[in-house]
Design a protein around this motif. Sequence first.
Motif, PDB file in Angstrom:
ATOM      1  N   LYS A   3       0.789  -1.206  -0.143  1.00  0.00           N
ATOM      2  CA  LYS A   3      -0.099  -0.002   0.628  1.00  0.00           C
ATOM      3  C   LYS A   3       0.865   1.183   0.171  1.00  0.00           C
ATOM      4  CE  LYS A   3      -3.481   3.115   0.201  1.00  0.00           C
ATOM      5  NZ  LYS A   3      -4.067   2.681  -1.207  1.00  0.00           N
ATOM      6  N   ASN A   4       0.699   2.107  -0.964  1.00  0.00           N
ATOM      7  CA  ASN A   4       1.756   3.547  -0.723  1.00  0.00           C
ATOM      8  C   ASN A   4       0.243   4.259  -0.662  1.00  0.00           C
ATOM      9  OD1 ASN A   4       3.244   1.538  -1.883  1.00  0.00           O
ATOM     10  ND2 ASN A   4       2.850   1.903  -3.679  1.00  0.00           N
ATOM     11  N   PHE A   5       0.729   5.288   0.115  1.00  0.00           N
ATOM     12  CA  PHE A   5      -0.316   6.279  -0.030  1.00  0.00           C
ATOM     13  C   PHE A   5       1.152   7.504  -0.539  1.00  0.00           C
ATOM     14  CE2 PHE A   5      -3.243   5.452   2.418  1.00  0.00           C
ATOM     15  CZ  PHE A   5      -2.412   4.738   3.412  1.00  0.00           C
ATOM     16  N   GLY A   6       0.676   8.412  -1.904  1.00  0.00           N
ATOM     17  CA  GLY A   6       1.796   9.415  -2.538  1.00  0.00           C
ATOM     18  C   GLY A   6       3.041   8.448  -2.556  1.00  0.00           C
ATOM     19  N   LEU A  35       5.201   7.346  -0.059  1.00  0.00           N
ATOM     20  CA  LEU A  35       5.182   6.450   1.888  1.00  0.00           C
ATOM     21  C   LEU A  35       5.286   5.172   1.191  1.00  0.00           C
ATOM     22  CD1 LEU A  35       6.481   6.732   3.938  1.00  0.00           C
ATOM     23  CD2 LEU A  35       4.066   6.777   4.421  1.00  0.00           C
ATOM     24  N   ALA A  36       5.655   4.489   1.413  1.00  0.00           N
ATOM     25  CA  ALA A  36       4.979   2.710   1.376  1.00  0.00           C
ATOM     26  C   ALA A  36       4.891   2.150   2.707  1.00  0.00           C
ATOM     27  CB  ALA A  36       6.137   1.943   0.694  1.00  0.00           C
ATOM     28  N   ALA A  37       3.797   2.572   3.153  1.00  0.00           N
ATOM     29  CA  ALA A  37       2.999   2.015   4.436  1.00  0.00           C
ATOM     30  C   ALA A  37       3.266   0.875   4.352  1.00  0.00           C
ATOM     31  CB  ALA A  37       1.684   2.761   4.035  1.00  0.00           C
ATOM     32  N   VAL A  38       2.794  -0.567   3.614  1.00  0.00           N
ATOM     33  CA  VAL A  38       2.853  -1.420   3.868  1.00  0.00           C
ATOM     34  C   VAL A  38       3.996  -2.058   1.676  1.00  0.00           C
ATOM     35  CG1 VAL A  38       1.327  -4.092   3.096  1.00  0.00           C
ATOM     36  CG2 VAL A  38       0.516  -2.362   4.618  1.00  0.00           C
ATOM     37  N   ARG A  39       4.693  -3.179   2.737  1.00  0.00           N
ATOM     38  CA  ARG A  39       5.079  -3.281   1.450  1.00  0.00           C
ATOM     39  C   ARG A  39       5.601  -5.245   1.757  1.00  0.00           C
ATOM     40  NH1 ARG A  39      11.247   0.347   1.049  1.00  0.00           N
ATOM     41  NH2 ARG A  39       9.808   0.716   3.252  1.00  0.00           N
ATOM     42  N   ASP A  40       5.030  -5.541   0.515  1.00  0.00           N
ATOM     43  CA  ASP A  40       5.344  -6.893   0.184  1.00  0.00           C
ATOM     44  C   ASP A  40       4.512  -7.907   1.434  1.00  0.00           C
ATOM     45  OD1 ASP A  40       8.402  -8.705  -0.949  1.00  0.00           O
ATOM     46  OD2 ASP A  40       5.367  -8.775  -1.328  1.00  0.00           O
ATOM     47  N   VAL A  41       4.036  -7.810   1.670  1.00  0.00           N
ATOM     48  CA  VAL A  41       3.591  -8.449   3.167  1.00  0.00           C
ATOM     49  C   VAL A  41       2.982  -9.751   2.797  1.00  0.00           C
ATOM     50  CG1 VAL A  41       2.447  -8.638   5.021  1.00  0.00           C
ATOM     51  CG2 VAL A  41       3.618  -6.662   4.990  1.00  0.00           C
ATOM     52  N   SER A  42       3.408 -11.080   3.498  1.00  0.00           N
ATOM     53  CA  SER A  42       2.744 -12.590   2.610  1.00  0.00           C
ATOM     54  C   SER A  42       2.907 -12.562   3.798  1.00  0.00           C
ATOM     55  CB  SER A  42       3.810 -12.997   1.719  1.00  0.00           C
ATOM     56  OG  SER A  42       3.242 -11.703   0.827  1.00  0.00           O
ATOM     57  N   SER A  66      -9.952  -4.876   5.640  1.00  0.00           N
ATOM     58  CA  SER A  66     -11.195  -4.727   5.624  1.00  0.00           C
ATOM     59  C   SER A  66     -11.521  -3.957   4.933  1.00  0.00           C
ATOM     60  CB  SER A  66     -11.938  -4.530   7.079  1.00  0.00           C
ATOM     61  OG  SER A  66     -11.111  -2.781   7.150  1.00  0.00           O
ATOM     62  N   ARG A  67     -10.270  -4.183   3.936  1.00  0.00           N
ATOM     63  CA  ARG A  67     -10.837  -3.348   2.814  1.00  0.00           C
ATOM     64  C   ARG A  67     -11.795  -1.774   2.790  1.00  0.00           C
ATOM     65  NH1 ARG A  67      -9.999  -3.272  -1.445  1.00  0.00           N
ATOM     66  NH2 ARG A  67     -12.052  -3.035  -2.725  1.00  0.00           N
ATOM     67  N   HIS A  68     -10.874  -1.331   4.000  1.00  0.00           N
ATOM     68  CA  HIS A  68     -11.616  -0.041   3.678  1.00  0.00           C
ATOM     69  C   HIS A  68     -10.113   0.826   3.117  1.00  0.00           C
ATOM     70  CE1 HIS A  68     -13.818  -1.076   7.517  1.00  0.00           C
ATOM     71  NE2 HIS A  68     -14.819   0.636   6.885  1.00  0.00           N
ATOM     72  N   TYR A  69      -8.705   0.017   2.560  1.00  0.00           N
ATOM     73  CA  TYR A  69      -8.609   1.149   2.146  1.00  0.00           C
ATOM     74  C   TYR A  69      -8.020   0.151   0.820  1.00  0.00           C
ATOM     75  CZ  TYR A  69      -6.474   3.313   5.326  1.00  0.00           C
ATOM     76  OH  TYR A  69      -5.470   4.842   6.623  1.00  0.00           O
ATOM     77  N   PRO A  70      -8.185   0.696  -0.730  1.00  0.00           N
ATOM     78  CA  PRO A  70      -7.683  -0.498  -1.465  1.00  0.00           C
ATOM     79  C   PRO A  70      -6.026  -0.612  -1.317  1.00  0.00           C
ATOM     80  CG  PRO A  70      -7.921   1.915  -2.109  1.00  0.00           C
ATOM     81  CD  PRO A  70      -8.276   2.281  -0.325  1.00  0.00           C
ATOM     82  N   LEU A  71      -5.738  -1.861  -1.997  1.00  0.00           N
ATOM     83  CA  LEU A  71      -4.326  -2.509  -2.208  1.00  0.00           C
ATOM     84  C   LEU A  71      -4.007  -2.233  -3.330  1.00  0.00           C
ATOM     85  CD1 LEU A  71      -4.842  -6.609  -1.872  1.00  0.00           C
ATOM     86  CD2 LEU A  71      -3.699  -4.616  -0.928  1.00  0.00           C
ATOM     87  N   SER A  72      -2.743  -1.178  -2.884  1.00  0.00           N
ATOM     88  CA  SER A  72      -1.601  -0.958  -4.201  1.00  0.00           C
ATOM     89  C   SER A  72      -1.152  -2.093  -5.243  1.00  0.00           C
ATOM     90  CB  SER A  72      -0.651   0.042  -3.601  1.00  0.00           C
ATOM     91  OG  SER A  72      -1.076   1.060  -2.689  1.00  0.00           O
ATOM     92  N   GLY A  73      -1.066  -3.062  -4.119  1.00  0.00           N
ATOM     93  CA  GLY A  73      -0.776  -4.452  -5.414  1.00  0.00           C
ATOM     94  C   GLY A  73      -0.604  -6.094  -3.744  1.00  0.00           C
ATOM     95  N   GLY A  74      -1.126  -6.581  -4.641  1.00  0.00           N
ATOM     96  CA  GLY A  74      -1.506  -7.915  -4.130  1.00  0.00           C
ATOM     97  C   GLY A  74      -2.435  -8.652  -3.711  1.00  0.00           C
ATOM     98  N   GLN A  75      -2.713  -9.147  -3.408  1.00  0.00           N
ATOM     99  CA  GLN A  75      -4.410  -9.864  -3.625  1.00  0.00           C
ATOM    100  C   GLN A  75      -3.700 -10.676  -2.247  1.00  0.00           C
ATOM    101  OE1 GLN A  75      -3.760 -13.243  -7.091  1.00  0.00           O
ATOM    102  NE2 GLN A  75      -5.162 -12.344  -7.038  1.00  0.00           N
ATOM    103  N   HIS A 103       8.421  -1.060   9.470  1.00  0.00           N
ATOM    104  CA  HIS A 103       8.621   0.092   8.295  1.00  0.00           C
ATOM    105  C   HIS A 103       8.092  -0.227   6.862  1.00  0.00           C
ATOM    106  CE1 HIS A 103      11.500   2.632  10.103  1.00  0.00           C
ATOM    107  NE2 HIS A 103      12.319   1.877  10.084  1.00  0.00           N
ATOM    108  N   GLY A 104       6.696  -1.205   6.937  1.00  0.00           N
ATOM    109  CA  GLY A 104       5.686  -1.732   6.653  1.00  0.00           C
ATOM    110  C   GLY A 104       6.163  -3.127   6.035  1.00  0.00           C
ATOM    111  N   GLU A 105       6.919  -3.479   6.285  1.00  0.00           N
ATOM    112  CA  GLU A 105       6.992  -5.074   6.322  1.00  0.00           C
ATOM    113  C   GLU A 105       7.778  -6.459   7.177  1.00  0.00           C
ATOM    114  OE1 GLU A 105      11.228  -4.321   2.901  1.00  0.00           O
ATOM    115  OE2 GLU A 105      10.946  -4.861   4.534  1.00  0.00           O
TER     116      GLU A 105
END
Lengths: 317, 291, 235
Positions: free
Chosen positions: C12-15, C17-24, C51-60, C210-212
């Motif tokens: 998930k990116n905000f502008g 900023l990568a708030a969440v990065r490649d989390v599995s 919970s789908r309150h934010y759309p994903l920037s990547g992943g499933q 740091h989002g990971e």
Amino acid sequence: MNRLLALLPGAAGIVLLLALPMLIPVFWMRIATETLMWAVLAVSWNLVGGYTGYLNFGHAAFFGVGAYATAILTVKAHLPFALSLPLGGLVGAVLALVLGLPTLRIRGAYFAIATWAFAEAMSQIATVWEGLTGGSEGLRMPALADNRAFYYLMLGLLLLTLLGLHFLLRRSKYGYWLVAVREQEDVAKAMGIDVFRAKLSVFLLSGLIAALAGGIYAYWITIITPKEVFKVLITDNSVVMSLFGGLGTFWGPVVGAAVVHLSARLLWLSYGSDVVYIVAIGMAVCLVAVFIPNGLLGLLERRRKGSAFAPQKEASP
Amino acid sequence: MIQFLQSTIDGLLIGGVLVVLSLGMSLAFGVMRIVDFAVGEWLMLGAFAAFFLSGWLHLEPLLVAPLVFVVFFAVGYLFQPLLERVTSGKRAHANLMGLVLTFGLSQVIRGGALMGFGRDNRSLKTGLSDLTLFWGPLIVPGPKLVTFIAGFALTLAFLYFLYRTSLGLRVRMVAQDKTSAALLGVQASWINSLVYGLHVGLTAVAGVFIGMLFTFNPEVGARYALYTFFVVVLGGMGYLPGVLVAALVLGLVQSYVTAYLDPRYISLAAFAILYLVLVISPRGLLRRGLE
Amino acid sequence: MSALLRAEHLSKNFGGLAAVRDVSFEVRKGEIVGIIGPNGSGKSTLFNLLSRHYPLSGGQVWFDGLELTRLPTHRCSRVGLARTFQTPSPFTRMSVLENLLAVYRPEPLEVMRQRAKEILRRLQLDRLESEPASSCSGGQLKLLEIGRALMTRPKLLLLDECVAGVNPVLRAQIIELLKGLRGEGLTILLIEHDMDWVQKLCDRLLVMHHGELIASGTFEAVTQNPTVLEAYLGR
């Protein structure tokens, strides 16, 4: 027995309202009819403003479109009243759908400005589309009935609306969803409530009711012009009356409509000018905003226990 | 071709006045998140104030403008605490009540003006109306040019204040982040009063300019409110450079529609465009608006 | 063993900023998994993605065989994924009971009312049933959050700092409550800062920084992980 006793004042009220035309002179009956119409407009505005928190500053659009739809169907398509009025209401609902789909996605002040712009645009369209609407000259309706009939029509619309909303909103799931949407939209979503659909459905209801009022009004004053049925006063009053009575309460708009309109008429009788009214309304709005943002009924309601839909007439549980 | 250039000139000149009208509004929104529904009425009052002041003092309206600014700055400064009280977080429907209060105020002002001044059209008599410049085949009416220059100067002064003075810096800090500003000792409520005062003052001065160019009466507020919303929304609320661009755009649109189409369509065009922009891109054409 | 929740390369990116990065990661049915990490590590953002309150920037995201990536927010609880919020957000103009009745359920109101009362009884909030939600204490509001989530008949419950600021007695009660719910088939994924509490409750931990996702495993394994220690004690 308690229950029956509690219903008594309400029943007495309805009997009084039904008998009113026979008790008062025509002049006052007209004012009563106007008051009923404002009550309908305020209630329909409050549906959206009070229950979802979206300020529709273009409420006049529904009223105006309902008036024009009914008028056009009568004058151009020669439909009888029994058809043109419901169809006029339907057109209002469709307009609400068309307006609501894109606009309900934007919030707060932007929504207020957008709806305001939309209503003004509708007014302009009615003015320039002369072939359909008769332009600024307007449309002339056939005379339908005497003043008394219109009193009963407006009364009927108001009672029908209140009854319908009572079953729809109070102590119903739908009513709870609306309050949830108004208070905490994100939480409401987390709880499975289709927030957008809730807002849109309320918006549609609002449009339908206001349009029906417009349709009846078209028949009543027989000549409708864009300046008359799209005027800002319609939205202004709907907002003021709902605020004054209590935003988001059930009876607030009705109380507000009665107080505000009757005061206006009295002012007019005393001073003979509409202008004093404008200032008075403005002051009333300011006072409400500063001192009683919850309106008259809101003040009372806060003293009740818990429920957002506190029983008004039933005995306590 | 000449018609096009003429319209362009006219449009740009008007745009300059619209800028002054909208700057305060955009800043007020940026700093206080307030949408002032009384903006048209402040403009109207400014025009009337100039009307009476220039009459009493026997001065050119333009010379009266600074006085108008000071008076209305004070009015706005003093009114703002009430606005603050109504919109503070804990009250019922806080964000709505700000809109409601300014709306109510607009009605009070409008009604009061109707009562006090009547419905007749007025205009500000200026010696400049005889002045006309000719630039090749193009006509530049004196008043329009003068108000544009004055508006331009005022805009520069405003921007200078905002971006080059320490007080302006504090205003911008509060606009960015109220909490951090407070931590650094910048008191928001005083700044808010200042900003609203500036907004009302500027709007009133814009009213003076408008009064020099067009006739006015107590009911013109709504039309100018539309123009202001148009400019501020298109430019992006709270984003001042956007206001500059959007004001010129509106000026041009107005001019071209009058010249090439039916002037009756101006309002419709303005409302329709405003609506569409809000729906498609509420943060303005440049997408730099706030919220 | 199939996972109830499977997240693959979430970002998930905000502008900029990568708030969440490649989390599995995966959560299996019946587990109680905790997400821990320093402030700003992206835990709440992760929840908002799930919970789908934010759309994903990547992943499933896969939940119970269903791909959640483009599901509208309000459908999540309808498919069995419920959540609470870090700051309790009750509907103040409704009573405690009505707060539960406002939940979307296909069954009739009367049926919901019975269930809601049972839930309140279980949470020991039943005597507050008719009180306005605004009159509840902080701890009661936290319980109300859980109660509302339970109304949706969840398969997976996301709890966002549900014991923050709660007194120790209530904290222990909530542990018992959650363990009981797990025994009835509920799976739980929670964010928490109280290590003690987390140790007593969670089967497994996910550590974010740091989002990971920097570590995953049992409490013991994770608290001895050098990367984790470095993250908490600072670089």
